[in-house]
Design a protein around this motif. Structure first.
Motif, PDB file in Angstrom:
ATOM      1  N   GLN A 186       0.825  -1.198   0.000  1.00  0.00           N
ATOM      2  CA  GLN A 186       0.000   0.000   0.000  1.00  0.00           C
ATOM      3  C   GLN A 186       0.864   1.255   0.000  1.00  0.00           C
ATOM      4  OE1 GLN A 186      -3.347  -0.213  -0.451  1.00  0.00           O
ATOM      5  NE2 GLN A 186      -3.106   1.969  -0.881  1.00  0.00           N
ATOM      6  N   GLU A 187       2.013   1.195   0.669  1.00  0.00           N
ATOM      7  CA  GLU A 187       2.932   2.332   0.665  1.00  0.00           C
ATOM      8  C   GLU A 187       3.425   2.617  -0.749  1.00  0.00           C
ATOM      9  OE1 GLU A 187       7.332   3.587   2.497  1.00  0.00           O
ATOM     10  OE2 GLU A 187       6.339   1.725   3.146  1.00  0.00           O
ATOM     11  N   ILE A 188       3.734   1.549  -1.483  1.00  0.00           N
ATOM     12  CA  ILE A 188       4.205   1.702  -2.861  1.00  0.00           C
ATOM     13  C   ILE A 188       3.073   2.199  -3.760  1.00  0.00           C
ATOM     14  CG2 ILE A 188       5.084   0.428  -4.863  1.00  0.00           C
ATOM     15  CD1 ILE A 188       6.599  -1.354  -2.872  1.00  0.00           C
ATOM     16  N   ARG A 189       1.882   1.648  -3.564  1.00  0.00           N
ATOM     17  CA  ARG A 189       0.731   2.107  -4.351  1.00  0.00           C
ATOM     18  C   ARG A 189       0.478   3.588  -4.133  1.00  0.00           C
ATOM     19  NH1 ARG A 189      -3.234  -2.917  -2.632  1.00  0.00           N
ATOM     20  NH2 ARG A 189      -2.413  -4.487  -4.096  1.00  0.00           N
ATOM     21  N   ASP A 190       0.484   4.017  -2.868  1.00  0.00           N
ATOM     22  CA  ASP A 190       0.209   5.423  -2.562  1.00  0.00           C
ATOM     23  C   ASP A 190       1.240   6.331  -3.214  1.00  0.00           C
ATOM     24  OD1 ASP A 190      -1.953   4.644  -1.065  1.00  0.00           O
ATOM     25  OD2 ASP A 190      -0.918   4.782   0.868  1.00  0.00           O
ATOM     26  N   PHE A 191       2.502   5.913  -3.174  1.00  0.00           N
ATOM     27  CA  PHE A 191       3.553   6.742  -3.757  1.00  0.00           C
ATOM     28  C   PHE A 191       3.384   6.858  -5.274  1.00  0.00           C
ATOM     29  CE2 PHE A 191       7.678   7.622  -5.610  1.00  0.00           C
ATOM     30  CZ  PHE A 191       8.188   8.617  -4.785  1.00  0.00           C
ATOM     31  N   LEU A 192       3.152   5.748  -5.944  1.00  0.00           N
ATOM     32  CA  LEU A 192       3.053   5.770  -7.407  1.00  0.00           C
ATOM     33  C   LEU A 192       1.757   6.411  -7.882  1.00  0.00           C
ATOM     34  CD1 LEU A 192       4.560   2.276  -8.332  1.00  0.00           C
ATOM     35  CD2 LEU A 192       5.535   4.522  -8.774  1.00  0.00           C
ATOM     36  N   ARG A 193       0.715   6.316  -7.100  1.00  0.00           N
ATOM     37  CA  ARG A 193      -0.568   6.897  -7.508  1.00  0.00           C
ATOM     38  C   ARG A 193      -0.643   8.388  -7.202  1.00  0.00           C
ATOM     39  NH1 ARG A 193      -4.221   1.862  -5.186  1.00  0.00           N
ATOM     40  NH2 ARG A 193      -3.939   0.452  -6.987  1.00  0.00           N
ATOM     41  N   SER A 194       0.395   8.921  -6.570  1.00  0.00           N
ATOM     42  CA  SER A 194       0.400  10.346  -6.261  1.00  0.00           C
ATOM     43  C   SER A 194       0.574  11.208  -7.507  1.00  0.00           C
ATOM     44  CB  SER A 194       1.505  10.667  -5.254  1.00  0.00           C
ATOM     45  OG  SER A 194       2.787  10.386  -5.805  1.00  0.00           O
ATOM     46  N   SER A 195       1.027  10.590  -8.609  1.00  0.00           N
ATOM     47  CA  SER A 195       1.111  11.308  -9.892  1.00  0.00           C
ATOM     48  C   SER A 195       0.636  10.373 -10.994  1.00  0.00           C
ATOM     49  CB  SER A 195       2.548  11.768 -10.172  1.00  0.00           C
ATOM     50  OG  SER A 195       3.428  10.671 -10.251  1.00  0.00           O
ATOM     51  N   ASP A 196      -0.139  10.924 -11.911  1.00  0.00           N
ATOM     52  CA  ASP A 196      -0.777  10.108 -12.947  1.00  0.00           C
ATOM     53  C   ASP A 196       0.133  10.002 -14.171  1.00  0.00           C
ATOM     54  OD1 ASP A 196      -2.637   8.604 -14.306  1.00  0.00           O
ATOM     55  OD2 ASP A 196      -3.753  10.339 -15.050  1.00  0.00           O
ATOM     56  N   ARG A 197       1.148   9.146 -14.070  1.00  0.00           N
ATOM     57  CA  ARG A 197       2.057   8.931 -15.188  1.00  0.00           C
ATOM     58  C   ARG A 197       1.939   7.488 -15.675  1.00  0.00           C
ATOM     59  NH1 ARG A 197       7.318   8.961 -14.457  1.00  0.00           N
ATOM     60  NH2 ARG A 197       7.349   8.837 -12.196  1.00  0.00           N
ATOM     61  N   TYR A 198       2.034   7.316 -16.991  1.00  0.00           N
ATOM     62  CA  TYR A 198       1.912   5.970 -17.567  1.00  0.00           C
ATOM     63  C   TYR A 198       2.977   5.048 -16.998  1.00  0.00           C
ATOM     64  CZ  TYR A 198       1.564   2.281 -21.090  1.00  0.00           C
ATOM     65  OH  TYR A 198       1.417   1.066 -21.711  1.00  0.00           O
ATOM     66  N   THR A 199       4.201   5.549 -16.868  1.00  0.00           N
ATOM     67  CA  THR A 199       5.281   4.710 -16.363  1.00  0.00           C
ATOM     68  C   THR A 199       5.030   4.284 -14.916  1.00  0.00           C
ATOM     69  OG1 THR A 199       6.540   6.705 -15.776  1.00  0.00           O
ATOM     70  CG2 THR A 199       7.017   5.684 -17.903  1.00  0.00           C
ATOM     71  N   ASN A 200       4.321   5.105 -14.144  1.00  0.00           N
ATOM     72  CA  ASN A 200       3.974   4.719 -12.775  1.00  0.00           C
ATOM     73  C   ASN A 200       3.085   3.480 -12.768  1.00  0.00           C
ATOM     74  OD1 ASN A 200       5.369   6.981 -12.023  1.00  0.00           O
ATOM     75  ND2 ASN A 200       3.760   7.822 -10.727  1.00  0.00           N
ATOM     76  N   LYS A 201       2.109   3.473 -13.658  1.00  0.00           N
ATOM     77  CA  LYS A 201       1.198   2.327 -13.742  1.00  0.00           C
ATOM     78  C   LYS A 201       1.951   1.076 -14.195  1.00  0.00           C
ATOM     79  CE  LYS A 201      -2.720   5.324 -14.864  1.00  0.00           C
ATOM     80  NZ  LYS A 201      -3.724   5.717 -15.894  1.00  0.00           N
ATOM     81  N   GLU A 202       2.858   1.268 -15.131  1.00  0.00           N
ATOM     82  CA  GLU A 202       3.652   0.148 -15.622  1.00  0.00           C
ATOM     83  C   GLU A 202       4.527  -0.426 -14.507  1.00  0.00           C
ATOM     84  OE1 GLU A 202       6.212  -0.683 -19.681  1.00  0.00           O
ATOM     85  OE2 GLU A 202       6.375   1.279 -18.720  1.00  0.00           O
ATOM     86  N   LEU A 203       5.180   0.458 -13.755  1.00  0.00           N
ATOM     87  CA  LEU A 203       6.045   0.020 -12.667  1.00  0.00           C
ATOM     88  C   LEU A 203       5.237  -0.644 -11.562  1.00  0.00           C
ATOM     89  CD1 LEU A 203       8.798  -0.153 -11.348  1.00  0.00           C
ATOM     90  CD2 LEU A 203       8.532   2.223 -10.598  1.00  0.00           C
ATOM     91  N   LEU A 204       4.087  -0.080 -11.239  1.00  0.00           N
ATOM     92  CA  LEU A 204       3.260  -0.672 -10.191  1.00  0.00           C
ATOM     93  C   LEU A 204       2.801  -2.071 -10.591  1.00  0.00           C
ATOM     94  CD1 LEU A 204       1.830  -0.523  -7.512  1.00  0.00           C
ATOM     95  CD2 LEU A 204      -0.067   0.693  -8.622  1.00  0.00           C
ATOM     96  N   ALA A 205       2.454  -2.252 -11.866  1.00  0.00           N
ATOM     97  CA  ALA A 205       2.043  -3.574 -12.332  1.00  0.00           C
ATOM     98  C   ALA A 205       3.177  -4.582 -12.170  1.00  0.00           C
ATOM     99  CB  ALA A 205       1.598  -3.504 -13.790  1.00  0.00           C
TER     100      ALA A 205
END
Length: 407
Positions: A186-205
């Motif tokens: 959840q800590e990682i999700r919160d950090f990556l979801r703090s900005s709406d970037r395509y690469t964030n979604k890719e990294l989170l996946a």
């Protein structure tokens, strides 16, 4: 040899391949060859003597020297140089801990990220640091280092907005460290979801997959495919989905993604042959006819499949009236079956090229097409006739006439 002797050898390589401190594109290849050969010789000698600390110092000294040398490395010499050093770093990391501790190695590499190297030379150091050094203390050190780097960038961004890209890259690095530490997802999700970037979604996946959260990873990959269905963007997510389904043993879902990859890459035999192998001989007969119907209006796109199914009749149809590249690819078989039709395709292509040609480069292409015709039985006469017709049609194109004078 002493360390200083190796440095003198490397220095000579830089001197001999630069002029007034600059290596132009003609010299840069020689510079890369001489420097990397020097490093490889040092690697062999110093490793044999268990002098990994000296080898590490030599590599890093050379790394900075390469960065500070003005050069035209447009042929990729810096990438080749970095690959050489990266390989030596790996050797030192794996074999030299008694001579050079991993802790010390990490400290030195982090020191080299203070701005003394830049662009993809800096990226290579980050890549190595992130790939290795996975103890609890090492991960904590990398985390603190990246937090400081990100804070520094944030302070500079108001005056240098271009640094936003650098911040995004460092944020990705930071998240990878958090994942290596197995921090709460959840800590990682919160950090990556703090900005709406395509690469964030890719990294989170990717991280969700690493954590074994397959349902969430699948959802994220599906979102990526839906938002950017073009194969340039969707190939990565589809391959990731295939791997997840393989791990889960979900054959039906894997095969569905395999089919989509096959359709997106009709010129890649790998996906086609893997897909075909899913069927028995009798089942494939039925499925093949279905595929022909599915691609009835775009058979040209599946020439590779047609060749595997021995449907050269359809490939010949696809070549007409003037798709000479089909003849180039499948000419050996097509000429044995349809010689006259193949020659007609090439003749039509030469006519089209003549109509659309604008310069000598285009005229050379016409000549190459005529040469293809001339090499075939009965083609020499046809090539001469076509050349004469083209010259008569375009009498003012002296360069074209010059290129076709051999026919």
């Amino acid at each position: 040899m002493e360390l200083q002797d190796y440095k003198k050898f490397i220095t000579a390589a830089f001197i001999n391949n630069t002029r007034r401190g600059f290596a132009d594109w003609r010299d840069c290849g020689g510079l890369c060859m001489d420097v990397t050969e020097g490093l490889e010789e040092a690697k062999e000698g110093l490793c044999a003597e268990n002098r990994y600390a000296d080898l590490f110092e030599l590599c890093n000294w050379t790394y900075v020297k390469w960065n500070n040398t003005d050069k035209d490395d447009s042929n990729g010499e810096t990438q080749d140089f970095c690959a050489c050093v990266y390989d030596i770093w790996e050797t030192i990391y794996k074999n030299g801990e008694q001579s050079l501790s991993h802790e010390r190695m990490l400290d030195v590499l982090l020191e080299h990220l203070d701005g003394r190297v830049f662009d993809y030379m800096e990226d290579a150091i980050y890549d190595f640091v992130l790939k290795y050094f996975k103890s609890e203390d090492e991960l904590a050190k990398k985390e603190q280092f990246l937090l400081k780097v990100m804070d520094d960038l944030k302070r500079q961004i108001p005056e240098k907005e271009i640094l936003k890209y650098s911040l995004h890259v460092k944020e990705d690095y930071y998240v990878r460290v958090l994942a290596d530490q197995k921090r709460p997802i959840q800590e990682i999700r919160d950090f990556l979801r703090s900005s709406d970037r395509y690469t964030n979604k890719e990294l989170l996946a990717q991280i969700e997959t690493e954590y074994g959260n397959y349902d969430e990873a699948i959802r994220l990959y599906r979102e990526q495919i839906d938002s950017r269905p073009d194969s340039y963007w969707s190939d990565g997510p589809r391959k990731a989905l295939m791997e997840i389904y393989r791990i889960q043993g979900d054959t039906a879902a894997y095969n569905a993604e395999l089919y989509d990859m096959m359709v997106a890459h009709t010129g890649d035999e790998k996906y086609y042959l893997e897909y075909k192998a899913l069927f028995s001989a009798e089942e494939w007969k039925v499925r093949w006819e279905e595929l022909l119907n599915e691609f009835a209006d775009k058979l040209l796109a599946i020439n590779l499949w047609l060749s595997y199914e021995d449907r050269y009749d359809l490939i010949m149809d696809n070549a007409e009236p003037d798709n000479e590249y089909v003849i180039d690819t499948y000419g050996k078989k097509l000429f044995s079956m349809y010689p006259d039709r193949c020659l007609k395709v090439l003749a039509n292509a030469a006519d089209r090229q003549a109509r659309t040609s604008k310069n000598r480069r285009d005229y050379k292409y016409i000549a190459r097409t005529l040469k293809k015709i001339a090499t075939r039985p009965g083609g020499r006469k046809l090539a001469a006739e076509l050349a004469a017709k083209i010259r008569a049609q375009y009498p003012r194109r002296s360069a074209m006439i010059d290129e076709l004078k051999q026919f």
